[in-house]
Design a protein around this motif. Structure first.
Motif, PDB file in Angstrom:
ATOM      1  N   LEU A 389       0.835  -1.199   0.000  1.00  0.00           N
ATOM      2  CA  LEU A 389       0.000   0.000   0.000  1.00  0.00           C
ATOM      3  C   LEU A 389       0.870   1.250   0.000  1.00  0.00           C
ATOM      4  O   LEU A 389       1.913   1.292   0.665  1.00  0.00           O
ATOM      5  CB  LEU A 389      -0.885   0.072   1.249  1.00  0.00           C
ATOM      6  CG  LEU A 389      -2.052  -0.899   1.362  1.00  0.00           C
ATOM      7  CD1 LEU A 389      -1.609  -2.132   2.131  1.00  0.00           C
ATOM      8  CD2 LEU A 389      -3.216  -0.244   2.089  1.00  0.00           C
ATOM      9  N   VAL A 390       0.394   2.258  -0.691  1.00  0.00           N
ATOM     10  CA  VAL A 390       1.047   3.569  -0.693  1.00  0.00           C
ATOM     11  C   VAL A 390      -0.036   4.640  -0.627  1.00  0.00           C
ATOM     12  O   VAL A 390      -1.038   4.549  -1.332  1.00  0.00           O
ATOM     13  CB  VAL A 390       1.903   3.754  -1.969  1.00  0.00           C
ATOM     14  CG1 VAL A 390       2.390   5.181  -2.102  1.00  0.00           C
ATOM     15  CG2 VAL A 390       3.094   2.807  -1.958  1.00  0.00           C
ATOM     16  N   CYS A 391       0.155   5.654   0.237  1.00  0.00           N
ATOM     17  CA  CYS A 391      -0.825   6.739   0.342  1.00  0.00           C
ATOM     18  C   CYS A 391      -0.159   7.977   0.930  1.00  0.00           C
ATOM     19  O   CYS A 391       0.719   7.867   1.783  1.00  0.00           O
ATOM     20  CB  CYS A 391      -1.992   6.322   1.234  1.00  0.00           C
ATOM     21  SG  CYS A 391      -3.287   7.570   1.414  1.00  0.00           S
ATOM     22  N   GLN A 392      -0.615   9.137   0.472  1.00  0.00           N
ATOM     23  CA  GLN A 392      -0.037  10.391   0.983  1.00  0.00           C
ATOM     24  C   GLN A 392      -0.630  10.845   2.311  1.00  0.00           C
ATOM     25  O   GLN A 392      -0.171  11.849   2.863  1.00  0.00           O
ATOM     26  CB  GLN A 392      -0.160  11.492  -0.059  1.00  0.00           C
ATOM     27  CG  GLN A 392       0.938  11.369  -1.122  1.00  0.00           C
ATOM     28  CD  GLN A 392       0.914  12.492  -2.102  1.00  0.00           C
ATOM     29  OE1 GLN A 392      -0.152  12.888  -2.557  1.00  0.00           O
ATOM     30  NE2 GLN A 392       2.072  13.032  -2.437  1.00  0.00           N
ATOM     31  N   ASN A 393      -1.644  10.173   2.819  1.00  0.00           N
ATOM     32  CA  ASN A 393      -1.950  10.264   4.256  1.00  0.00           C
ATOM     33  C   ASN A 393      -1.237   9.072   4.865  1.00  0.00           C
ATOM     34  O   ASN A 393      -1.738   7.944   4.810  1.00  0.00           O
ATOM     35  CB  ASN A 393      -3.457  10.153   4.519  1.00  0.00           C
ATOM     36  CG  ASN A 393      -4.205  11.435   4.254  1.00  0.00           C
ATOM     37  OD1 ASN A 393      -3.660  12.528   4.381  1.00  0.00           O
ATOM     38  ND2 ASN A 393      -5.466  11.299   3.894  1.00  0.00           N
ATOM     39  N   HIS A 394      -0.069   9.327   5.447  1.00  0.00           N
ATOM     40  CA  HIS A 394       0.791   8.164   5.699  1.00  0.00           C
ATOM     41  C   HIS A 394       0.129   7.099   6.561  1.00  0.00           C
ATOM     42  O   HIS A 394       0.310   5.911   6.354  1.00  0.00           O
ATOM     43  CB  HIS A 394       2.148   8.594   6.286  1.00  0.00           C
ATOM     44  CG  HIS A 394       2.148   8.961   7.737  1.00  0.00           C
ATOM     45  ND1 HIS A 394       1.944  10.244   8.177  1.00  0.00           N
ATOM     46  CD2 HIS A 394       2.317   8.211   8.852  1.00  0.00           C
ATOM     47  CE1 HIS A 394       2.015  10.266   9.500  1.00  0.00           C
ATOM     48  NE2 HIS A 394       2.239   9.049   9.931  1.00  0.00           N
ATOM     49  N   GLU A 395      -0.694   7.527   7.531  1.00  0.00           N
ATOM     50  CA  GLU A 395      -1.249   6.534   8.450  1.00  0.00           C
ATOM     51  C   GLU A 395      -2.246   5.591   7.792  1.00  0.00           C
ATOM     52  O   GLU A 395      -2.564   4.533   8.342  1.00  0.00           O
ATOM     53  CB  GLU A 395      -1.900   7.232   9.641  1.00  0.00           C
ATOM     54  CG  GLU A 395      -0.873   7.995  10.450  1.00  0.00           C
ATOM     55  CD  GLU A 395      -1.440   8.495  11.755  1.00  0.00           C
ATOM     56  OE1 GLU A 395      -2.046   7.703  12.479  1.00  0.00           O
ATOM     57  OE2 GLU A 395      -1.278   9.698  12.035  1.00  0.00           O
ATOM     58  N   SER A 396      -2.747   6.005   6.644  1.00  0.00           N
ATOM     59  CA  SER A 396      -3.761   5.172   5.996  1.00  0.00           C
ATOM     60  C   SER A 396      -3.227   3.831   5.512  1.00  0.00           C
ATOM     61  O   SER A 396      -4.010   2.912   5.271  1.00  0.00           O
ATOM     62  CB  SER A 396      -4.398   5.937   4.833  1.00  0.00           C
ATOM     63  OG  SER A 396      -5.147   7.028   5.337  1.00  0.00           O
ATOM     64  N   VAL A 397      -1.912   3.713   5.372  1.00  0.00           N
ATOM     65  CA  VAL A 397      -1.381   2.428   4.918  1.00  0.00           C
ATOM     66  C   VAL A 397      -1.273   1.415   6.062  1.00  0.00           C
ATOM     67  O   VAL A 397      -0.964   0.247   5.824  1.00  0.00           O
ATOM     68  CB  VAL A 397      -0.013   2.566   4.203  1.00  0.00           C
ATOM     69  CG1 VAL A 397      -0.137   3.506   3.002  1.00  0.00           C
ATOM     70  CG2 VAL A 397       1.084   3.034   5.138  1.00  0.00           C
ATOM     71  N   LYS A 398      -1.577   1.865   7.277  1.00  0.00           N
ATOM     72  CA  LYS A 398      -1.530   0.935   8.424  1.00  0.00           C
ATOM     73  C   LYS A 398      -2.581  -0.163   8.289  1.00  0.00           C
ATOM     74  O   LYS A 398      -2.491  -1.197   8.951  1.00  0.00           O
ATOM     75  CB  LYS A 398      -1.732   1.730   9.721  1.00  0.00           C
ATOM     76  CG  LYS A 398      -1.453   0.967  10.998  1.00  0.00           C
ATOM     77  CD  LYS A 398       0.028   0.824  11.282  1.00  0.00           C
ATOM     78  CE  LYS A 398       0.329   0.340  12.697  1.00  0.00           C
ATOM     79  NZ  LYS A 398       0.246  -1.119  12.828  1.00  0.00           N
ATOM     80  N   ARG A 399      -3.579   0.035   7.430  1.00  0.00           N
ATOM     81  CA  ARG A 399      -4.557  -1.029   7.208  1.00  0.00           C
ATOM     82  C   ARG A 399      -3.915  -2.265   6.607  1.00  0.00           C
ATOM     83  O   ARG A 399      -4.584  -3.302   6.505  1.00  0.00           O
ATOM     84  CB  ARG A 399      -5.734  -0.556   6.351  1.00  0.00           C
ATOM     85  CG  ARG A 399      -5.284  -0.007   5.062  1.00  0.00           C
ATOM     86  CD  ARG A 399      -6.156   0.825   4.206  1.00  0.00           C
ATOM     87  NE  ARG A 399      -7.465   1.305   4.322  1.00  0.00           N
ATOM     88  CZ  ARG A 399      -7.781   2.562   4.628  1.00  0.00           C
ATOM     89  NH1 ARG A 399      -6.833   3.424   4.973  1.00  0.00           N
ATOM     90  NH2 ARG A 399      -9.017   2.972   4.614  1.00  0.00           N
ATOM     91  N   VAL A 400      -2.655  -2.209   6.248  1.00  0.00           N
ATOM     92  CA  VAL A 400      -1.936  -3.416   5.825  1.00  0.00           C
ATOM     93  C   VAL A 400      -2.039  -4.501   6.903  1.00  0.00           C
ATOM     94  O   VAL A 400      -1.970  -5.691   6.602  1.00  0.00           O
ATOM     95  CB  VAL A 400      -0.446  -3.073   5.538  1.00  0.00           C
ATOM     96  CG1 VAL A 400       0.345  -2.844   6.814  1.00  0.00           C
ATOM     97  CG2 VAL A 400       0.213  -4.139   4.678  1.00  0.00           C
ATOM     98  N   ASP A 401      -2.217  -4.092   8.143  1.00  0.00           N
ATOM     99  CA  ASP A 401      -2.279  -5.050   9.247  1.00  0.00           C
ATOM    100  C   ASP A 401      -3.480  -5.987   9.143  1.00  0.00           C
ATOM    101  O   ASP A 401      -3.460  -7.097   9.690  1.00  0.00           O
ATOM    102  CB  ASP A 401      -2.331  -4.312  10.590  1.00  0.00           C
ATOM    103  CG  ASP A 401      -1.005  -3.659  10.942  1.00  0.00           C
ATOM    104  OD1 ASP A 401       0.015  -3.987  10.318  1.00  0.00           O
ATOM    105  OD2 ASP A 401      -0.999  -2.808  11.855  1.00  0.00           O
ATOM    106  N   VAL A 402      -4.532  -5.535   8.473  1.00  0.00           N
ATOM    107  CA  VAL A 402      -5.685  -6.423   8.257  1.00  0.00           C
ATOM    108  C   VAL A 402      -5.249  -7.624   7.424  1.00  0.00           C
ATOM    109  O   VAL A 402      -5.602  -8.770   7.722  1.00  0.00           O
ATOM    110  CB  VAL A 402      -6.833  -5.660   7.563  1.00  0.00           C
ATOM    111  CG1 VAL A 402      -7.946  -6.614   7.157  1.00  0.00           C
ATOM    112  CG2 VAL A 402      -7.352  -4.551   8.459  1.00  0.00           C
ATOM    113  N   VAL A 403      -4.463  -7.357   6.411  1.00  0.00           N
ATOM    114  CA  VAL A 403      -3.957  -8.449   5.572  1.00  0.00           C
ATOM    115  C   VAL A 403      -2.972  -9.303   6.365  1.00  0.00           C
ATOM    116  O   VAL A 403      -2.974 -10.528   6.269  1.00  0.00           O
ATOM    117  CB  VAL A 403      -3.322  -7.907   4.279  1.00  0.00           C
ATOM    118  CG1 VAL A 403      -2.815  -9.063   3.406  1.00  0.00           C
ATOM    119  CG2 VAL A 403      -4.327  -7.068   3.510  1.00  0.00           C
TER     120      VAL A 403
END
Lengths: 450, 450
Positions: A389-403
């Protein structure tokens, strides 16, 4: 006895004492600091953390008050596993002693790799592994450095690029590979990371090999590359790390093909009474079932806990990793877990990926930014293999943890698609990008209606 | 034929056509808008979304261009399931017609509950379910309203409290229960939500029952409660919703104990050719295996997709929910998934919870805020039951989805503890608060070393 007092070593010490309050726990640390958050070093330099001292979770005095012996600037240099003794060098006095042990933990971590050209006495040339390294970099910045070259486009190099740029230096990142973040992400996602750096004024030179340094007096003045000279009054060498396995080897422990210390799930080396944990140690990848060496903070802490429990007579096992990592540079967050498509291909897996772009919040919500996801699964079985995941709201990529949670349990793409994720417009779209990706990937691999 | 053109109805229409491009898909919507994101309504009023039009995902013209018939202000008022015909009232002309159908989807949603005291013609009294409701509230605000009373402390009321406060109104929330967010969170977490509102200047009056409204001319002037009169020139009634089940009942469909339409996993009502999906429809809770009625946007969309696929000859099943929800009010995010301790107790489960407070980012990182987590599991089995999170960096509570993913697969506390979560200081602590909570809960329920 514990050789190494940072993440794994101190976790082990604390856990051992909790497991057995009567245990005699002594930590030997060759450096001057224990129990610090090395991952925070770039953020002290950048100002997001006030001081290096803030990184220290517990001081030697605090550890001693809890009954843990701490010997700073004491390095364990040898082991006699049959006699159960270690050789300890006191770097204060230079004296060497032998100490008996019942159980020994080798938590010697990694060292920053210094290529031959970086073995120099020139001022302004740094690596960043520990607090003294950070203090040295701070001194160079405060001393008026204007032009920094960061050699290595891995996550530490890219975190530092933001830091140094924000401190007012011009920054050039030199990477010998074809792209930055090359070991973490697939190509398209590497490009997005580079774009974030370049749009913020960092110069990126990929496919460029460093051949040497130039200096004037005792200060560095430039980096000589196969594409010419780059002027610099500061050079950060961030080309990777190598596990410190000398002590483990001396103890008779096996070094794995990864180059790190081989252990079982109890962190036992196979040499009676000798454990290994932390960045110097291999782990098992739960997705591939192969041995890997992915030195990261949580893994090191977790291994240390397991070792500490077992050394003190308990029974804990290390569950393995799924290869989750995450970093921020400027506004951008980048994260991955499991395998990239490139990694899956290299392993000969029959993998398929989909790329989805969406918004991290509801598309109509003011702070929404584009978010890019690659989801990878195995054809046929539908098993999830990984996500990027890549996003310019940096915290939004923390959803990687769901995977990551689904990879832990060997979940399928359909499991991800069916997961009841939370939704409100300031948090995600109604179909979160992970669900959209899972839906498309299900169709791609033809397992949709199983 | 699809009765209802918002989330479930339009999802079904799109999916049916994708499943069978030859299908004759017609959507009857009693209102003036289709395919809009109702969850975004508070954010238009608050300014985080520019206009109500931005909430519309697809216009009738766009849907028609894709081959989907859309009849606005057409309400399906009756069904003859044996003859396979529906009665449709055209609210433009007032005329009523009968239309044949092959498959019928009932996606009639929910209506805002208006207690007797709220059945008034007084100006300034509103509910918020659809775009015209939002436009009416906007007109009252623009008309110079100064004092708002929100009746109901559920998430819509609390989202609106922020909105109206930020628009410059003084805001009083009146809740008849003992605390706000009472159906979503356990008591300690309700208190944190209330504290956020109060510290921002919203007045909260719990344990207060509304008895009537006062008015002058045709405008509301106050809310009469069992604890006195509260002056107001605007009143929002947000006391809950009830499923619109009249049409389903007329079709002969069963209404479940939850009060919503009962369906199987294919969204079939049991009446031949009649499906039900969306907020008017029950679902199965994967943790408890019981029927529940939790009307939320993702659930509605998902049910609609399943119904659409099946109506068009495909085969899809609704996986059930785990009760994930999330909201923001002021800086605070609150999220939950699975069961609260209160809910688990009410179901007679042998549940234990731990409360953990930590920081959402590394403790030493500049933007770190306290984050509070309650994690709940079943004693004996170690099965995860639920999680609740509250944090003043609202997005940080989105990590609730990690627990949702584990609940989906009936995971255990130990699975959560062992999950290889991503870590870097700007994203979490090295031991993310979820891991800390899982560790403590494992010990609490005595399944640590299983």
């Amino acid at each position: 006895m514990i050789a190494g007092g940072v993440a794994a070593g101190m976790s082990a010490a604390s856990r051992a004492l909790r497991q057995n309050p009567e245990a005699d726990v002594v930590v030997f640390e060759r450096g001057e600091y224990i129990s610090y958050g090395a991952c925070g070093l770039p953020y002290v330099l950048g100002g997001d953390v006030d001081s290096f001292g803030d990184l220290i979770a517990r001081t030697p005095a605090q550890m001693r008050a809890r009954g843990i012996g701490v010997r700073l600037r004491h390095e364990v240099t040898g082991v006699d596993a049959r006699a159960r003794t270690i050789t300890v060098v006191d770097h204060h006095s230079g004296r060497s002693t032998h100490e008996p042990y019942d159980k020994l933990l080798i938590a010697t971590g990694v060292s920053a790799i210094r290529p031959d050209w970086a073995k120099t006495d020139l001022g302004g040339v740094h690596v960043l592994r520990d607090i003294p390294d950070g203090q040295a970099i701070e001194a160079t910045i405060s001393g008026g450095a204007k032009r920094a070259v960061i050699v290595g486009g891995g996550y530490i190099g890219l975190e530092l690029a933001e830091t140094l740029h924000c401190r007012g230096l011009s920054v050039v990142v030199v990477e010998k590979g074809p792209e930055v973040a090359g070991r973490m992400l697939d190509g398209e996602y590497q490009v997005r990371v580079r774009a974030e750096l370049e749009s913020n004024g960092v110069e990126i030179r990929c496919g460029t090999t460093v051949e040497g340094l130039t200096g004037k007096g005792d200060c560095v003045t430039g980096v000589q590359t196969d594409h010419g000279l780059i002027r610099a009054d500061m050079v950060i060498v961030a080309v990777g790390v190598r596990p410190n396995v000398e002590l483990a080897r001396a103890a008779g422990a096996r070094i794995g093909k990864t180059g790190a210390v081989a252990v079982n799930t109890r962190q036992e080396t196979g040499v009676d009474g000798v454990y290994s944990a932390g960045d110097n140690t291999e782990s098992t990848h739960r997705v591939t079932r192969r041995k890997v060496h992915i030195p990261l903070g949580l893994t090191a802490n977790r291994m240390g806990r397991v070792a500490g429990v077992n050394m003190a007579g308990g029974d804990a096992t290390f569950p393995g990793v799924v290869g989750s990592s995450i970093f921020k540079t400027f506004a951008l967050g980048a994260a991955r877990t499991g395998l990239t498509q490139t990694e899956a291909d290299a392993l000969g897996l029959n993998a398929a990926s989909v790329d989805v772009s969406s918004t991290d919040h509801a598309g109509y919500y003011s702070t929404a930014k584009p978010i890019y996801v690659r989801l990878t699964a195995e054809r046929g079985t539908g098993r999830l293999l990984g996500a990027q995941l890549v996003c310019q709201n940096h915290e939004s990529v923390k959803r990687v943890d769901v995977v990551a949670a689904l990879l832990h349990g060997r979940g399928k793409v359909q499991d991800l698609f069916e997961t009841d994720l939370s939704y409100a417009p300031p948090f995600s779209g109604v179909w979160d990008v992970l669900l959209v990706a899972a839906d498309r990937l299900s169709r791609e691999i033809g397992r949709k209606q199983e």
